[in-house]
Design a protein around this motif. Structure first.
Motif, PDB file in Angstrom:
ATOM      1  N   PRO A  63     -12.101  -4.748   6.473  1.00  0.00           N
ATOM      2  CA  PRO A  63     -12.142  -3.469   7.183  1.00  0.00           C
ATOM      3  C   PRO A  63     -11.790  -2.312   6.261  1.00  0.00           C
ATOM      4  O   PRO A  63     -11.082  -2.469   5.268  1.00  0.00           O
ATOM      5  CB  PRO A  63     -11.059  -3.643   8.253  1.00  0.00           C
ATOM      6  CG  PRO A  63     -10.101  -4.620   7.658  1.00  0.00           C
ATOM      7  CD  PRO A  63     -10.928  -5.568   6.847  1.00  0.00           C
ATOM      8  N   LYS A  64     -12.311  -1.162   6.612  1.00  0.00           N
ATOM      9  CA  LYS A  64     -11.911   0.063   5.931  1.00  0.00           C
ATOM     10  C   LYS A  64     -10.547   0.467   6.482  1.00  0.00           C
ATOM     11  O   LYS A  64     -10.340   0.526   7.685  1.00  0.00           O
ATOM     12  CB  LYS A  64     -12.928   1.168   6.179  1.00  0.00           C
ATOM     13  CG  LYS A  64     -12.587   2.485   5.513  1.00  0.00           C
ATOM     14  CD  LYS A  64     -13.661   3.520   5.790  1.00  0.00           C
ATOM     15  CE  LYS A  64     -13.316   4.848   5.138  1.00  0.00           C
ATOM     16  NZ  LYS A  64     -14.354   5.876   5.402  1.00  0.00           N
ATOM     17  N   ILE A  65      -9.604   0.774   5.580  1.00  0.00           N
ATOM     18  CA  ILE A  65      -8.234   1.091   6.012  1.00  0.00           C
ATOM     19  C   ILE A  65      -8.176   2.579   6.368  1.00  0.00           C
ATOM     20  O   ILE A  65      -7.758   3.424   5.580  1.00  0.00           O
ATOM     21  CB  ILE A  65      -7.217   0.726   4.914  1.00  0.00           C
ATOM     22  CG1 ILE A  65      -7.409  -0.716   4.468  1.00  0.00           C
ATOM     23  CG2 ILE A  65      -5.793   0.938   5.427  1.00  0.00           C
ATOM     24  CD1 ILE A  65      -7.267  -1.738   5.578  1.00  0.00           C
ATOM     25  N   ASP A  66      -8.643   2.885   7.595  1.00  0.00           N
ATOM     26  CA  ASP A  66      -8.674   4.275   8.041  1.00  0.00           C
ATOM     27  C   ASP A  66      -7.881   4.495   9.322  1.00  0.00           C
ATOM     28  O   ASP A  66      -7.890   5.592   9.884  1.00  0.00           O
ATOM     29  CB  ASP A  66     -10.114   4.734   8.236  1.00  0.00           C
ATOM     30  CG  ASP A  66     -10.875   3.861   9.231  1.00  0.00           C
ATOM     31  OD1 ASP A  66     -10.246   2.969   9.850  1.00  0.00           O
ATOM     32  OD2 ASP A  66     -12.092   4.064   9.382  1.00  0.00           O
ATOM     33  N   ASN A  84       9.784  -0.821  -4.356  1.00  0.00           N
ATOM     34  CA  ASN A  84       8.550  -0.130  -3.998  1.00  0.00           C
ATOM     35  C   ASN A  84       7.350  -1.000  -4.331  1.00  0.00           C
ATOM     36  O   ASN A  84       7.262  -1.562  -5.428  1.00  0.00           O
ATOM     37  CB  ASN A  84       8.426   1.201  -4.746  1.00  0.00           C
ATOM     38  CG  ASN A  84       9.330   2.266  -4.159  1.00  0.00           C
ATOM     39  OD1 ASN A  84       9.392   2.428  -2.955  1.00  0.00           O
ATOM     40  ND2 ASN A  84      10.044   2.979  -5.019  1.00  0.00           N
ATOM     41  N   ALA A  85       6.440  -1.110  -3.394  1.00  0.00           N
ATOM     42  CA  ALA A  85       5.207  -1.874  -3.574  1.00  0.00           C
ATOM     43  C   ALA A  85       4.017  -0.924  -3.489  1.00  0.00           C
ATOM     44  O   ALA A  85       4.152   0.229  -3.063  1.00  0.00           O
ATOM     45  CB  ALA A  85       5.101  -2.964  -2.507  1.00  0.00           C
ATOM     46  N   VAL A  86       2.854  -1.420  -3.895  1.00  0.00           N
ATOM     47  CA  VAL A  86       1.621  -0.654  -3.769  1.00  0.00           C
ATOM     48  C   VAL A  86       0.761  -1.347  -2.716  1.00  0.00           C
ATOM     49  O   VAL A  86       0.260  -2.447  -2.930  1.00  0.00           O
ATOM     50  CB  VAL A  86       0.878  -0.568  -5.111  1.00  0.00           C
ATOM     51  CG1 VAL A  86      -0.434   0.187  -4.939  1.00  0.00           C
ATOM     52  CG2 VAL A  86       1.747   0.141  -6.154  1.00  0.00           C
ATOM     53  N   TRP A  87       0.636  -0.741  -1.562  1.00  0.00           N
ATOM     54  CA  TRP A  87      -0.128  -1.292  -0.448  1.00  0.00           C
ATOM     55  C   TRP A  87      -0.815  -0.127   0.263  1.00  0.00           C
ATOM     56  O   TRP A  87      -0.591   1.033  -0.075  1.00  0.00           O
ATOM     57  CB  TRP A  87       0.768  -2.103   0.495  1.00  0.00           C
ATOM     58  CG  TRP A  87       2.029  -1.419   0.934  1.00  0.00           C
ATOM     59  CD1 TRP A  87       3.122  -1.152   0.184  1.00  0.00           C
ATOM     60  CD2 TRP A  87       2.322  -0.926   2.241  1.00  0.00           C
ATOM     61  NE1 TRP A  87       4.099  -0.516   0.920  1.00  0.00           N
ATOM     62  CE2 TRP A  87       3.631  -0.366   2.202  1.00  0.00           C
ATOM     63  CE3 TRP A  87       1.636  -0.895   3.456  1.00  0.00           C
ATOM     64  CZ2 TRP A  87       4.241   0.200   3.317  1.00  0.00           C
ATOM     65  CZ3 TRP A  87       2.248  -0.329   4.559  1.00  0.00           C
ATOM     66  CH2 TRP A  87       3.530   0.214   4.474  1.00  0.00           C
ATOM     67  N   TYR A  88      -1.614  -0.424   1.268  1.00  0.00           N
ATOM     68  CA  TYR A  88      -2.508   0.585   1.824  1.00  0.00           C
ATOM     69  C   TYR A  88      -2.384   0.601   3.344  1.00  0.00           C
ATOM     70  O   TYR A  88      -2.328  -0.446   3.991  1.00  0.00           O
ATOM     71  CB  TYR A  88      -3.953   0.299   1.390  1.00  0.00           C
ATOM     72  CG  TYR A  88      -4.065   0.249  -0.106  1.00  0.00           C
ATOM     73  CD1 TYR A  88      -4.375   1.384  -0.829  1.00  0.00           C
ATOM     74  CD2 TYR A  88      -3.786  -0.926  -0.808  1.00  0.00           C
ATOM     75  CE1 TYR A  88      -4.437   1.360  -2.206  1.00  0.00           C
ATOM     76  CE2 TYR A  88      -3.839  -0.960  -2.187  1.00  0.00           C
ATOM     77  CZ  TYR A  88      -4.158   0.184  -2.884  1.00  0.00           C
ATOM     78  OH  TYR A  88      -4.205   0.168  -4.254  1.00  0.00           O
ATOM     79  N   SER A  89      -2.329   1.798   3.901  1.00  0.00           N
ATOM     80  CA  SER A  89      -2.169   1.918   5.348  1.00  0.00           C
ATOM     81  C   SER A  89      -2.750   3.241   5.818  1.00  0.00           C
ATOM     82  O   SER A  89      -2.896   4.193   5.043  1.00  0.00           O
ATOM     83  CB  SER A  89      -0.684   1.834   5.733  1.00  0.00           C
ATOM     84  OG  SER A  89       0.032   2.922   5.185  1.00  0.00           O
ATOM     85  N   ASN A  90      -3.046   3.286   7.099  1.00  0.00           N
ATOM     86  CA  ASN A  90      -3.440   4.524   7.744  1.00  0.00           C
ATOM     87  C   ASN A  90      -3.194   4.365   9.230  1.00  0.00           C
ATOM     88  O   ASN A  90      -3.118   3.242   9.749  1.00  0.00           O
ATOM     89  CB  ASN A  90      -4.911   4.862   7.474  1.00  0.00           C
ATOM     90  CG  ASN A  90      -5.093   6.347   7.215  1.00  0.00           C
ATOM     91  OD1 ASN A  90      -4.475   7.171   7.889  1.00  0.00           O
ATOM     92  ND2 ASN A  90      -5.942   6.681   6.249  1.00  0.00           N
ATOM     93  N   VAL A  91      -3.059   5.488   9.934  1.00  0.00           N
ATOM     94  CA  VAL A  91      -2.779   5.464  11.366  1.00  0.00           C
ATOM     95  C   VAL A  91      -3.727   6.409  12.085  1.00  0.00           C
ATOM     96  O   VAL A  91      -4.322   7.302  11.483  1.00  0.00           O
ATOM     97  CB  VAL A  91      -1.305   5.847  11.663  1.00  0.00           C
ATOM     98  CG1 VAL A  91      -0.338   4.901  10.972  1.00  0.00           C
ATOM     99  CG2 VAL A  91      -1.022   7.292  11.238  1.00  0.00           C
TER     100      VAL A  91
END
Length: 823
Positions: A38-41, A155-162
């Motif tokens: 999925p696109k993380i949008d 601190n980690a590098v991960w991706y999120s959006n709401v």
């Protein structure tokens, strides 16, 4: 003392040979591999979510433990995985979406926010998890959680959006495997916990039910099944930085440019190497300096990211105080009568540092830390001839830590820690070793703990010392208890790489706690604590102090928090440290301490915190009054301001002043007034960019009215001579204005303006105007600095050289995979 060692030996024996099976039922979810990510949008409209496994039936954890989530707040979380990482898509219903709390904060901050929370434990041992939180404002927060204790410096590098919509809000999250730790197995079984915070009512809901009557939060993890045949990615990243400084001090201006790099490499599936090359800590937060009249040095918090991130193994046993590395030099200078020191450095330069840490599939944690510091010199001047010379006060120094930590059961471990400091040449060397056990029984109702440590300091001979502790705690139910004992010998010294203050004591402590586990009446929770502490000097035996303490905390259903307490030393104290001489002690009369505090509902725009604390001694006119007032106001979801004023007024305090001839020790009666004012403000532009102001002014004055000499029985006799040279006024002024921008995943630009000065004068009772005039007449530091760091991941760099139809790394900060991504 013998009984303490017997108890410790028994605890070590129990822990070393007791192996237990899981005792908490596990909620489970079976997930599937997806081909099209999925696109993380923030919108759950991708095909990947259609058939993904769903986690439902959340249960309230706080404040009504065990109650089912209402239908109006129903929460559904889709979970899936592919070759690169794991995906979460959470839908959280809300009957009034316009009222969802979404205050903007800086990264790793949670304000007045609804949020979604994930705990992942790749080794499924219920002890250490990686924590990922995204707020309804889209702000990321991550941490390591070990046995319920949170380390937010990781601190980690991960991706999120709401996305906030007419049904509530949704959160979409992608966590690459490179940020997780898991064994190299064909079939994975991970621990999983998920929570939702519903801020308007102050409730929190867990996917896997948590029983708050016993055990720690982490033992209630559920499980993820279905992850198969994934490969541990190459975990190699570098973070080069460049920084530049424009500094002005005492009329002189200087500029400099620095560059360096942090490196992180996954040695294998379990172990990670972290290295810092050419460090630059010029933008770390200022220390909150104080006027220290005590017998011990001030222990300041660590501010340097390398020494706070991922150090949970190295803090086992409290043998490691990271401020020693690159801190003040240990050496001293022998001066002739006509000589003086022109400049004495406050710290030594760090050349480089590295740490290796991880945990095997069998639960054995291994940590290794190494750092090297540069030679440090002082300049000595002959006041008669004007000649100068350089004197070495700190040689090349190597610092090492080795930690072995074996976990077993749900929440137990045995640990061995060794620290070593080696200085080049004939300077002081040191070593310390500790063995610790932390054992929780099968039903998670009792905890047994103990430890033994030895210290060796090599400086003109060898000085050895030891510490031991043992205890048992009831950790379940409304009524909880703790009994423990602790001793340190006189020569115990871990100060080369740790921090030890008081020594030569044995201490016995008991605690009884009564807690409210479910809301009752007008209260959400209640904690009542009764504590007794008895301490004696070991060598020679002497009563030191007996403390009786009661303290309490209450939270109402309207989230008004309040409490208070009472403490007394009914038979007084024999202070063996204040004289600064072995064998001496100072008798202090009994005191009675009463305090009250409250803070208003943190969900409101205006929050007020108040503390009032009053000490009264069994001595005419002697007492302390402490008052703390801290309001904060949230003007909008972007802008908030915090004020704080702390006042401490000490009347007729008595303490050490100086050494006199003929081995006499000078004590004085003094009035001490201390005022600390702080101001903090944030303006957050969006979830990646913010402006922060931090200001602190510390003022403390000391006025001596009487002087005495210390007697052998701990009492005082009149000295008869008054000397105003011991009167003191100290000011410390710090202001930081910082702009931060997380312009790409893991990459940050920081622009910092700093203004700082302090003043120390041997006078007191100075009026406000003259005090500030004297402060601002001192040389000031004015510094403007810019630091840019850029995160480069091996997998991302590799994709730059691949064809566009087969990317394997994120293409931007929003969508880790905008198109098909396959290995």
């Amino acid at each position: 003392m013998k009984s303490l060692f017997s108890a410790l030996f028994l605890l070590l024996s129990i822990s070393a040979f007791t192996q237990e099976k899981d005792s908490i039922p596990r909620k489970q979810i079976y997930i599937s591999r997806i081909n099209d990510a999925p696109k993380i949008d923030g919108r759950l409209d991708d095909a990947a979510w259609k058939n993904a496994a769903s986690a439902t039936n959340f249960v309230e954890r706080l404040p009504n433990n065990g109650r089912s989530i209402p239908d109006s707040l129903a929460t559904h979380v889709k979970v899936a995985y592919d070759d690169l990482g794991i995906y979460f898509g959470a839908e959280m219903l809300d009957p009034n979406p316009s009222e969802i709390r979404k205050e903007l904060t800086e990264r790793d901050g949670i304000g007045n926010d609804d949020f979604f929370f994930i705990l992942l434990n790749g080794y499924n041992d219920r002890q250490q998890s990686m924590q990922f939180i995204v707020t309804a404002a889209g702000v990321q927060y991550d941490a390591k959680m070990t046995n319920g204790n949170e380390d937010s410096s990781w601190n980690a590098v991960w991706y999120s959006n709401v996305d906030i919509n007419d049904r509530g809000w949704t959160a979409e999250i992608f966590i690459p495997y490179s940020e997780l730790r898991f064994p190299e197995k064909a079939i994975q079984e991970w621990g999983l916990q998920m929570e939702r915070e519903f801020k308007r009512s102050g409730t929190r809901y867990s996917w896997s039910p948590v029983d708050n009557t016993k055990g720690s939060f982490s033992i209630y993890d559920g499980e993820i099944h279905g992850i198969e045949h994934i490969q541990t990615p190459t975990r190699l990243s570098v973070q080069p930085y460049v920084s530049t400084y424009l500094n002005s001090y005492d009329g002189e201006t200087s500029t400099n440019v620095n560059g360096g790099m942090d490196l992180k490499y996954g040695i294998n599936d379990a172990f990670t190497l972290d290295m810092i090359l050419i460090p630059d800590f010029g933008q770390t937060k200022f220390d909150e300096s104080v006027l220290n009249l005590s017998a011990f040095e001030v222990q300041y918090d660590e501010q340097r990211p390398f020494f706070t991130e991922g150090t949970e193994l190295f803090t086992k046993g409290d043998l490691f105080y990271s401020r020693r590395v690159g801190g003040a030099p240990f050496g001293d200078v022998a001066l002739q009568e006509e000589e003086e020191i022109l400049d004495f450095p406050s710290s030594v330069d760090l050349i480089n540092a590295l740490k290796v840490s991880g945990r095997t599939d069998g639960g054995l944690g291994i940590g290794f830390f190494n750092a090297i510091t540069e030679k440090t010199y002082v300049t000595v001047k002959n006041t008669e001839t004007g000649a100068t010379r350089r004197e070495l006060i700190e040689p090349f120094t190597n610092y090492n830590i080795l930690v072995l930590d074996q976990r077993y059961g749900d929440n137990s471990s045995v640990s061995l820690v060794n620290t070593n400091t080696t200085r080049e040449g004939h300077f002081r060397d040191a070593n310390a070793t500790g063995l610790y056990v932390d054992h929780t029984n099968k039903t998670n109702t009792f905890n047994y703990f103990g430890g033994i440590e030895g210290s060796w300091v090599m400086e003109e001979g060898t000085k050895t010392g030891m510490e031991a502790q043992a205890g048992v705690s009831k950790i379940s139910g409304k009524n909880r208890m703790d009994l423990n004992a602790n001793l340190r010998t006189k020569d115990y010294d871990i100060n080369d790489l740790g921090y030890s203050s008081a020594t030569n004591f044995v201490r016995y402590q008991g605690l009884y706690q009564r807690r409210l586990l479910q809301p009752k009446g007008f209260l959400n929770n209640m904690y009542l604590n009764w504590v007794s502490v008895h301490e004696r000097r070991l060598e020679p035996d002497l009563h030191s102090k007996w403390i009786l303490n009661f303290n309490s905390s209450f939270t109402t259903r309207e989230f008004f928090n309040f409490g208070g307490g009472f403490e007394t030393t009914p038979i007084g104290t024999n202070d063996i440290y204040e004289p600064r001489v072995d064998g001496k002690y100072f008798s202090i009369p009994a005191y009675y301490d009463v305090w009250l505090w409250f803070n208003t509902d943190f969900r409101k725009k205006l929050v007020v915190e108040v503390l009032a604390d009053w000490y009264k001694y069994d001595e005419r006119g002697r007492g302390d009054l402490i008052f703390d007032f801290s309001p904060r106001y949230r003007f909008s979801d972007k802008f908030n301001v915090r004020l704080s004023t702390n006042v401490r007024l000490s009347d007729k305090e008595e303490g050490f002043v100086d050494f006199l001839e003929a081995d006499d020790i000078l004590f004085g009666q003094r009035d001490r007034n201390t005022i600390v004012n702080s101001l903090g403000a944030n303006y957050i532009f969006n979830n990646k960019m913010g402006l922060n102001l931090a200001f602190r002014h510390y003022y403390s004055e000391v006025f001596y009215s009487e002087f005495y000499t210390l007697q052998n029985d701990g009492g005082l006799s009149d000295y008869g001579s008054k000397n105003d040279e011991y009167n003191t006024t100290y000011n410390s002024w710090n202001l930081d204005l910082r702009f931060s921008w997380w312009f790409a995943p893991g990459s940050q630009m920081t622009l910092l303006y700093r203004n700082a000065t302090d003043s120390y004068i041997e006078r007191s009772h100075i009026n406000i105007g003259d005090n500030f005039k004297n402060l601002f007449d001192q040389p000031q530091v004015n510094s403007l600095s810019l630091r840019i760091s850029y995160y480069l991941d091996y997998n991302r760099v590799k994709s730059w050289f691949k064809s566009n139809d087969r990317p394997t790394v994120p293409q931007d900060a929003v969508g880790y995979r905008e198109s098909k991504m396959r290995l």
